[in-house]
Design an enzyme around this catalytic site. Structure first.
Site, mmCIF file in Angstrom:
data_model
loop_
_atom_site.group_PDB
_atom_site.id
_atom_site.type_symbol
_atom_site.label_atom_id
_atom_site.label_comp_id
_atom_site.label_asym_id
_atom_site.label_seq_id
_atom_site.Cartn_x
_atom_site.Cartn_y
_atom_site.Cartn_z
ATOM 1 N N ASN A 142 -3.743 6.018 -0.995
ATOM 2 C CA ASN A 142 -3.358 6.385 0.367
ATOM 3 C C ASN A 142 -2.855 7.817 0.500
ATOM 4 O O ASN A 142 -2.813 8.362 1.592
ATOM 5 C CB ASN A 142 -2.353 5.389 0.921
ATOM 6 C CG ASN A 142 -3.070 4.129 1.348
ATOM 7 O OD1 ASN A 142 -4.119 4.202 1.981
ATOM 8 N ND2 ASN A 142 -2.557 2.963 0.976
ATOM 9 N N SER A 192 0.827 -1.204 0.000
ATOM 10 C CA SER A 192 0.000 0.000 0.000
ATOM 11 C C SER A 192 0.856 1.246 0.000
ATOM 12 O O SER A 192 0.333 2.342 -0.105
ATOM 13 C CB SER A 192 -0.930 -0.011 1.214
ATOM 14 O OG SER A 192 -0.209 -0.282 2.383
ATOM 15 N N HIS A 252 -2.467 -3.203 -6.212
ATOM 16 C CA HIS A 252 -2.931 -2.841 -4.867
ATOM 17 C C HIS A 252 -4.439 -3.069 -4.771
ATOM 18 O O HIS A 252 -5.230 -2.330 -5.345
ATOM 19 C CB HIS A 252 -2.563 -1.374 -4.605
ATOM 20 C CG HIS A 252 -2.912 -0.901 -3.233
ATOM 21 N ND1 HIS A 252 -3.202 0.402 -2.940
ATOM 22 C CD2 HIS A 252 -3.018 -1.577 -2.065
ATOM 23 C CE1 HIS A 252 -3.459 0.525 -1.658
ATOM 24 N NE2 HIS A 252 -3.372 -0.663 -1.106
ATOM 25 N N GLU A 274 -5.709 -0.787 -7.796
ATOM 26 C CA GLU A 274 -4.826 0.326 -8.158
ATOM 27 C C GLU A 274 -3.530 -0.293 -8.671
ATOM 28 O O GLU A 274 -2.865 -1.024 -7.928
ATOM 29 C CB GLU A 274 -4.577 1.174 -6.900
ATOM 30 C CG GLU A 274 -3.701 2.371 -7.114
ATOM 31 C CD GLU A 274 -3.526 3.195 -5.826
ATOM 32 O OE1 GLU A 274 -3.391 2.609 -4.723
ATOM 33 O OE2 GLU A 274 -3.502 4.427 -5.926
HETATM 34 N N1 CAA Z 1 -16.742 -12.107 1.476
HETATM 35 C C1 CAA Z 1 -18.064 -12.216 1.320
HETATM 36 N N2 CAA Z 1 -18.951 -11.442 1.962
HETATM 37 C C2 CAA Z 1 -18.459 -10.506 2.801
HETATM 38 C C3 CAA Z 1 -17.086 -10.335 3.022
HETATM 39 C C4 CAA Z 1 -16.202 -11.193 2.321
HETATM 40 N N3 CAA Z 1 -14.873 -11.110 2.453
HETATM 41 N N4 CAA Z 1 -16.898 -9.335 3.917
HETATM 42 C C5 CAA Z 1 -18.134 -8.889 4.258
HETATM 43 N N5 CAA Z 1 -19.061 -9.591 3.584
HETATM 44 C C6 CAA Z 1 -20.493 -9.451 3.646
HETATM 45 C C7 CAA Z 1 -20.951 -9.319 5.063
HETATM 46 O O1 CAA Z 1 -20.970 -10.564 5.690
HETATM 47 C C8 CAA Z 1 -22.318 -8.728 4.889
HETATM 48 O O2 CAA Z 1 -23.255 -9.743 4.574
HETATM 49 P P1 CAA Z 1 -24.744 -9.695 5.169
HETATM 50 O O3 CAA Z 1 -25.352 -8.495 4.539
HETATM 51 O O4 CAA Z 1 -25.330 -10.967 4.684
HETATM 52 O O5 CAA Z 1 -24.564 -9.604 6.641
HETATM 53 C C9 CAA Z 1 -22.145 -7.834 3.669
HETATM 54 O O6 CAA Z 1 -20.932 -8.251 3.031
HETATM 55 C C10 CAA Z 1 -22.053 -6.383 4.037
HETATM 56 O O7 CAA Z 1 -21.182 -6.248 5.128
HETATM 57 P P2 CAA Z 1 -21.589 -5.581 6.484
HETATM 58 O O8 CAA Z 1 -23.050 -5.688 6.719
HETATM 59 O O9 CAA Z 1 -20.650 -6.065 7.519
HETATM 60 O O10 CAA Z 1 -21.252 -4.076 6.369
HETATM 61 P P3 CAA Z 1 -21.330 -3.057 5.190
HETATM 62 O O11 CAA Z 1 -22.624 -3.086 4.487
HETATM 63 O O12 CAA Z 1 -20.868 -1.794 5.816
HETATM 64 O O13 CAA Z 1 -20.220 -3.488 4.146
HETATM 65 C C11 CAA Z 1 -17.949 -3.058 3.708
HETATM 66 C C12 CAA Z 1 -18.945 -3.812 4.538
HETATM 67 C C13 CAA Z 1 -18.045 -3.480 2.235
HETATM 68 C C14 CAA Z 1 -16.565 -3.437 4.240
HETATM 69 C C15 CAA Z 1 -18.236 -1.528 3.806
HETATM 70 O O14 CAA Z 1 -18.352 -1.151 5.149
HETATM 71 C C16 CAA Z 1 -17.184 -0.696 3.183
HETATM 72 O O15 CAA Z 1 -17.156 -0.504 1.978
HETATM 73 N N6 CAA Z 1 -16.256 -0.129 4.022
HETATM 74 C C17 CAA Z 1 -15.129 0.633 3.564
HETATM 75 C C18 CAA Z 1 -14.049 -0.325 3.146
HETATM 76 C C19 CAA Z 1 -12.858 0.376 2.631
HETATM 77 O O16 CAA Z 1 -12.761 1.582 2.554
HETATM 78 N N7 CAA Z 1 -11.858 -0.420 2.235
HETATM 79 C C20 CAA Z 1 -10.625 0.083 1.767
HETATM 80 C C21 CAA Z 1 -9.687 0.178 2.905
HETATM 81 S S1 CAA Z 1 -8.129 0.812 2.403
HETATM 82 C C22 CAA Z 1 -7.325 -0.527 1.806
HETATM 83 O O17 CAA Z 1 -7.767 -1.632 1.819
HETATM 84 C C23 CAA Z 1 -6.013 -0.292 1.213
HETATM 85 C C24 CAA Z 1 -4.946 0.353 1.979
HETATM 86 O O18 CAA Z 1 -3.903 0.485 1.410
HETATM 87 C C25 CAA Z 1 -5.031 0.811 3.363
#
Ligand code: CAA
Length: 290
Positions: free
Chosen positions: A198, A127, A148, A160
């Protein structure tokens, strides 16, 4: 002369590091990419955990009728788990997703450079570590690239792609096509600190932490502003916990050191949380308690 690859001819994929990112990458490479995937980690326990996680994730997609039971079984059937690096020998591309430690990654790339066929591509899910510097540790800098992925990999639509100073047009084209084969949207970034994602995300998270540090608002109110006011799925403090506060700090330090600009200085509260071991969701405590 070495045969060249095309995205269609990428059949065997190695993934190193069976943490959350590595297992997600292995899952989508097998599921959407229909590749033979070898997920490698030095710890068998980590591989077992990854296997269970992938099965759980695929089962969720089956229960939501996004995936058939047969597709789930085929996806699992294309996945192998290994503790020895030699298992990756036939890979057309290896994506490393080990911890963010530059020396460790350089060392891995040196070993892969020795092991893999000359036309194989070396990709890093880093990242923030410079792709150009990782490439310089190998004899194939033109075939080194950043791929990424975002967490959680099976749900997030973005890859990315980072072009190092020496990444060839051919390597970029192959990896860009592979990203699309995984049904992701791809973007390309040059190799400067934080890339695109990032460089924008971490200053926002850091500013949210400063707002908390200075008493402008509570954890809940800061997150609520961004969730309901800006339609972000998670507030910045919850997202920081989700990413890992140690990871956030390390990326901010890369930005700070790389640009020598005080606007990237990590908030002392973030530093203190990391020193205390409050690393976020994975540690059970960060800005929230889990
Ligand atoms: N596989 C399959 N299903 C999954 C899963 C996976 N790995 N992870 C979560 N789910 C499912 C959940 O179980 C849930 O299912 P149900 O509706 O049946 O309960 C569904 O997806 C939705 O999840 P949640 O209800 O827990 O919560 P949500 O609606 O908020 O979605 C999320 C979760 C997609 C993570 C959302 O909160 C989101 O988009 N968050 C932001 C994530 C983000 O910004 N990621 C980038 C981070 S930065 C990075 O990764 C890079 C870096 O360099 C730092």
């Amino acid at each position: 002369m070495a045969t060249t690859l095309t995205a269609q001819r990428i059949k065997t994929v190695g993934v190193i590091g069976a943490g959350q990112m590595g297992s997600g990458i292995a899952q989508v490479m097998s599921h959407y990419g229909e590749c033979q995937v070898i997920l490698q980690d030095i710890q068998q326990q980590q591989l077992d955990k990854a296997q269970a996680g992938i099965e759980g994730s695929l089962s969720k997609f089956v229960s939501k009728e996004i995936l058939s039971e047969a597709d789930k079984q085929n996806t699992l059937g294309r996945l192998q788990f290994a503790t020895d690096m030699a298992s990756l020998k036939e890979a057309d591309i290896v994506v490393e997703a080990v911890v963010e430690n530059e020396d460790l990654k350089k060392n891995l790339f040196r070993q892969l450079d020795e092991l893999l066929k000359p036309e194989a591509i070396l990709a890093s899910n880093t990242s923030s570590i410079s792709i150009t510097r990782l490439a310089a540790a190998t004899r194939r800098p033109g075939k080194v690239i950043g791929m990424h992925f975002m967490n959680p990999v099976p749900l997030m639509k973005l890859v990315e792609i980072i072009r190092g100073a020496q990444t060839s047009d051919e390597t970029y084209a192959i990896v860009n096509d592979l990203g699309k084969r995984l049904q992701k949207t791809t973007v390309v970034s040059l190799d400067y600190p934080g890339f695109i994602s990032n460089r924008i995300l971490m200053p926002m998270i850091n500013e949210a932490i400063f707002a908390l540090f200075e008493g402008v608002g509570s954890v809940e109110d800061i997150d609520t502003v961004m969730k309901l006011g800006m339609n972000h799925p998670m507030g910045p403090l919850q997202l920081a916990d989700f990413i890992g506060l140690d990871t956030c700090l390390s990326i901010l330090n890369v930005l700070y050191d790389g640009f020598k600009d005080p606007k990237y200085r990590p908030c002392p509260l973030l530093v203190q949380k990391v020193n205390a071991g409050y690393l976020g969701k994975k540690a059970g405590k960060g800005f929230y308690t889990y």
